[in-house]
Design a protein around this motif. Structure first.
Motif, mmCIF file in Angstrom:
data_model
loop_
_atom_site.group_PDB
_atom_site.id
_atom_site.type_symbol
_atom_site.label_atom_id
_atom_site.label_comp_id
_atom_site.label_asym_id
_atom_site.label_seq_id
_atom_site.Cartn_x
_atom_site.Cartn_y
_atom_site.Cartn_z
ATOM 1 N N SER A 61 0.818 -1.201 0.000
ATOM 2 C CA SER A 61 0.000 0.000 0.000
ATOM 3 C C SER A 61 0.857 1.258 0.000
ATOM 4 O O SER A 61 1.862 1.339 0.701
ATOM 5 N N ARG A 97 3.838 2.804 -12.894
ATOM 6 C CA ARG A 97 2.977 3.189 -11.779
ATOM 7 C C ARG A 97 2.942 4.695 -11.603
ATOM 8 O O ARG A 97 1.943 5.263 -11.164
ATOM 9 N N THR A 120 0.608 8.168 -14.122
ATOM 10 C CA THR A 120 -0.827 8.094 -13.876
ATOM 11 C C THR A 120 -1.347 9.456 -13.475
ATOM 12 O O THR A 120 -0.604 10.301 -12.986
ATOM 13 N N GLU A 161 -4.022 9.340 -11.532
ATOM 14 C CA GLU A 161 -4.904 8.964 -10.446
ATOM 15 C C GLU A 161 -4.605 9.778 -9.192
ATOM 16 O O GLU A 161 -3.521 10.300 -9.014
ATOM 17 N N ASN A 197 -0.798 9.157 -6.675
ATOM 18 C CA ASN A 197 0.390 8.871 -7.473
ATOM 19 C C ASN A 197 1.516 8.501 -6.523
ATOM 20 O O ASN A 197 1.776 9.184 -5.534
ATOM 21 N N ILE A 198 2.185 7.412 -6.843
ATOM 22 C CA ILE A 198 3.243 6.909 -5.964
ATOM 23 C C ILE A 198 4.289 7.982 -5.680
ATOM 24 O O ILE A 198 4.864 8.034 -4.585
ATOM 25 N N THR A 201 -1.946 -5.361 -4.646
ATOM 26 C CA THR A 201 -2.539 -4.451 -5.624
ATOM 27 C C THR A 201 -3.696 -5.114 -6.375
ATOM 28 O O THR A 201 -3.668 -6.305 -6.667
ATOM 29 N N TYR A 232 -6.174 -4.093 -9.758
ATOM 30 C CA TYR A 232 -6.439 -3.140 -10.832
ATOM 31 C C TYR A 232 -7.935 -2.927 -10.996
ATOM 32 O O TYR A 232 -8.726 -3.832 -10.758
ATOM 33 N N TYR A 269 -12.974 1.870 -5.028
ATOM 34 C CA TYR A 269 -11.648 2.297 -4.560
ATOM 35 C C TYR A 269 -11.614 2.310 -3.031
ATOM 36 O O TYR A 269 -10.703 1.764 -2.398
ATOM 37 N N GLN A 327 -4.453 -2.363 -2.269
ATOM 38 C CA GLN A 327 -4.030 -1.132 -2.922
ATOM 39 C C GLN A 327 -4.633 -1.081 -4.327
ATOM 40 O O GLN A 327 -4.179 -1.790 -5.220
ATOM 41 N N VAL A 384 -5.174 0.031 -8.053
ATOM 42 C CA VAL A 384 -4.311 0.626 -9.066
ATOM 43 C C VAL A 384 -5.159 0.857 -10.311
ATOM 44 O O VAL A 384 -5.821 -0.050 -10.803
ATOM 45 N N ASP A 411 -1.206 0.701 -14.726
ATOM 46 C CA ASP A 411 0.150 0.220 -14.460
ATOM 47 C C ASP A 411 0.752 -0.044 -15.823
ATOM 48 O O ASP A 411 1.117 -1.146 -16.155
#
Lengths: 257, 422
Positions: free
Chosen positions: A27, A49, A52, A54, A57-58, B117, B119, B404, B413, B415, B418
């Motif tokens: 996570s 990853r 994105t 989203e 974002n990492i 993860t 998706y 989500y 998690q 995603v 990816d």
């Protein structure tokens, strides 16, 4: 203090931590704690990853001051890896890149030939290139020539937590290659990381070992301690290990004059 | 046929068909001699050299689920690597009492390969015209539903609405009508999708290698084709008309897609059409052998079951309950630990919550199986006459935001993407 001089040099950068932390498979909310508990100064992340829009974002979860090591996972050949590396630069991930090229979705084993090609191209473009590879001495030499900043041989299939299945071959790389050798993939337990460091590896990269553990930050700390211990042991020089029996206190050749 | 449903339970006459259409329909249903050869390619269909079909059919024919015992299953669960024979044991009735142990091991494999993860994607139906008569399907050509094909502006409007919700992966679907929803039309949709999304999947009629290559060039990344059933005899009785009737052309679709440069392919049988254990075996082997031939291909599996369909309330799906479905999915995971597994919104929210913790790596959210109704479904306008009818009813209607939050709440998690387009 002599300890201060013990630094990991990658390209133009120096690091005191020898633990390269992976950021996949767990996570995002745990990334910061993992970095801190690992004492890591380098964290890998998959460009795919980071690429994105989203809300999570990492990149937003990685503490400032940590060097990003974007990887090219998803690339199937040198051309794709080069494109992904350039995208990483555009996304603001800096000039480090870990090349991962896989033509196999089952074991995710690296393609050494394509990795050499990508290393050459990206080194020429000014990247600090860390190629992930299958431990082969000839390939490692080609990677040095191609401009790699370190060599990252796999210990075992990625994600397998099986440890140093390729230990003998990694040892050859350590003995023969001037660049830092960083074990990447397969390390599943701190004891294995410690052993890699005792062998003379310059650093260890781990991800799945943490992600599949019960407590990511705590396992990050365990790895940090193991890697430090292994490094210190390597620097101290391991005592000899006797293959069998004990050493005679009177030497067998003592009668010789 | 094991526990396959009776075909008469699947067939229905919708109201509103002309007497001529009805007569033709009944003739197709009742007189096998008026139906085309299910193994014969139609003009224009590419034939590729591949022995996978024969291997899968042979394995399926040789599989006798009743042969396995609890001792076999116990032994299988001790094995590090799951062989084809192990897979057969895990799919057998003898494995049912070991479901919890299978799930524990499946979960460990899933975590090893995918961590925590999951998706998220959404499907977008851009057309529902269909030239096939598949007796169990709500889109079939003898079901007088509202047909619709979105034009480019309408597709873009739908995509805008979906993208605004935060979605980054889309699966484009059409009914199977090559004449109405041509390859170029699908290409236009791919190009639009590429503007709004990072990853574009296709679930459309099977096509030739050069057509897959063309669509790859226009932005498609992966191709899903459901074989429905690998049991050719049963397939023949359920797919009575149209190009879909050609079983081998459909079977080779994934291989042609990979030859055309697609990055990934997805497989499934529609569990419940025939003996689900045999169909599950065939699905897994189809994916397994194709990945061995194309090791760079990303492989994923889906697991649809029959659900009630529009204009036909009393379909009785074959006997596959949630426990059996879970057993199939665990067997898939143990045999193909690296494969993606998608669980669609046909399944309930509680099943999907549970299964994402064991095997699933991808779930859909914000789903509508109707045409052109995202505006109304996403609360932007009220439903209108301009929407096409739905293919089937979904069970889990969660939005992206809800999905989500729910996944995060389960310690997973989510995603949304990816993927780098290379």
């Amino acid at each position: 203090m002599p300890e201060d001089k013990d630094k990991l040099i990658l390209g133009d950068s120096a690091f005191t931590s020898r633990f390269i932390l992976g950021s996949g498979k767990y996570s995002l909310s745990l990334v910061k704690a993992a970095v801190e508990d690992a004492g890591a100064q380098i964290i890998t992340l998959s460009v795919r990853r980071a690429n994105t829009q989203e809300k999570e974002n990492i990149l937003d979860y990685i503490p400032k001051g940590v060097t990003l090591l974007p990887n090219t996972s998803g690339a199937r050949d040198a051309k794709e890896a080069v494109r992904i590396a350039r995208l990483a630069r555009e996304l603001g991930c800096g000039d480090f890149v870990k090349i991962e090229i896989m033509r196999d979705t089952k074991y995710l084993l690296p393609d050494n030939q394509e990795t050499i090609k990508a290393t050459e191209q990206l080194a020429a473009e000014g990247f600090t290139v860390l190629p992930y590879m299958y431990p082969d001495l000839n390939v490692a030499r080609d990677l040095v020539k191609a401009g790699a900043a370190a060599i990252m041989p796999l210990g075992a299939p990625i994600g397998s937590n099986k440890g140093l299945a390729t230990a003998d071959f990694i040892q050859i790389l350590i003995d023969e290659i001037e660049l830092p050798i960083i074990v990447d993939a397969g390390i599943g337990a701190p004891s294995q990381a410690c052993r890699a460091m005792e062998m003379g590896c310059a650093a260890v990269m781990a991800n799945t070992a943490l992600a599949t553990s019960g407590d990511v930050p705590r396992m990050a700390r365990a790895f940090r301690l193991a890697i430090e211990a292994g490094r210190e042991a390597y620097r101290a020089g391991l005592g000899r290990v006797l293959a069998r029996g004990a050493a005679a206190s009177d030497p067998l050749t003592g009668f010789l004059r | 046929m094991g526990n396959a449903p009776k075909r008469s339970d699947l067939i229905f006459d919708a109201a509103g068909l002309s007497p001529a259409a009805l007569a033709r329909k009944h003739q197709l249903e009742r007189d096998p001699s008026c139906r085309a050869d299910v193994m014969a390619y139609l003009p224009g269909m590419e034939v590729i050299e591949s022995d996978l079909k024969d291997r899968v059919r042979a394995a399926m024919a040789a599989y006798d689920p009743s042969r396995y015992t609890a001792a076999d299953v116990r032994r299988t669960l001790e094995h590090n690597r799951i062989s084809i024979d192990d897979l057969q044991a895990l799919l057998s009735p003898a494995a049912a009492p070991f479901l919890e142990r299978m799930a524990e091991r499946a979960r460990a494999e899933t975590v090893r390969h995918f961590g925590n993860t999951v998706y998220i994607f959404t499907p977008l139906y851009i057309a529902n015209h269909c030239e096939n008569y598949c007796v169990y399907c709500g889109f079939n050509c003898y079901n007088p539903i509202r047909r619709m094909k979105l034009d480019k502006e309408q597709i873009e409007r739908e995509m805008e609405i979906i993208a605004k919700s935060g979605m980054e992966e889309i699966l484009l679907l059409t009914g199977e009508s090559r004449s109405v929803s041509g390859v170029e039309y699908i290409g236009d949709a791919c190009e639009l999708a590429r503007k709004y999304f990072r990853l574009v999947g296709l679930e459309v009629y099977p096509m030739n290698t050069d057509e897959y290559r063309y669509l790859r060039g226009r932005g498609a990344d992966y191709v899903t084709v459901f074989q429905e059933t690998y049991d050719v005899e049963q397939y023949e009785k359920l797919h009575l008309l149209g190009h879909k009737r050609v079983w081998p052309y459909r079977f080779d679709a994934q291989e042609r897609a990979l030859m055309g440069g697609m990055r990934g392919v997805a497989f499934s049988a529609l569990l419940g059409l025939s003996d689900f254990r045999k169909d599950a075996l065939a699905t897994a082997l189809h994916a397994y052998w194709l990945q061995r031939k194309y090791p760079e291909a990303e492989i994923s599996l889906s697991c649809p079951r029959l659900r009630p369909i529009t204009n036909h309330a009393d379909v009785r799906p074959g006997e596959i309950g949630e426990r059996e479905l879970c057993q199939v999915l665990c067997a898939y995971r143990l045999f193909l630990p690296f494969a993606g597994i998608t669980v669609s919104s046909r399944e309930s929210a509680s099943f999907r919550n549970g299964i994402t913790k064991i095997v699933a790596t991808k779930v859909s959210a914000g789903v509508s199986t109707g045409i052109g109704d995202h505006a109304s479904k996403y609360g932007e306008e009220s439903a209108s006459e301009k929407e096409g009818d739905e293919q089937f009813e979904i069970s889990d209607a969660r939005s992206l935001a809800k999905m989500y939050a729910d996944l995060t709440g389960e310690g997973l998690q989510p995603v949304l993407n990816d993927y780098v387009y290379v």
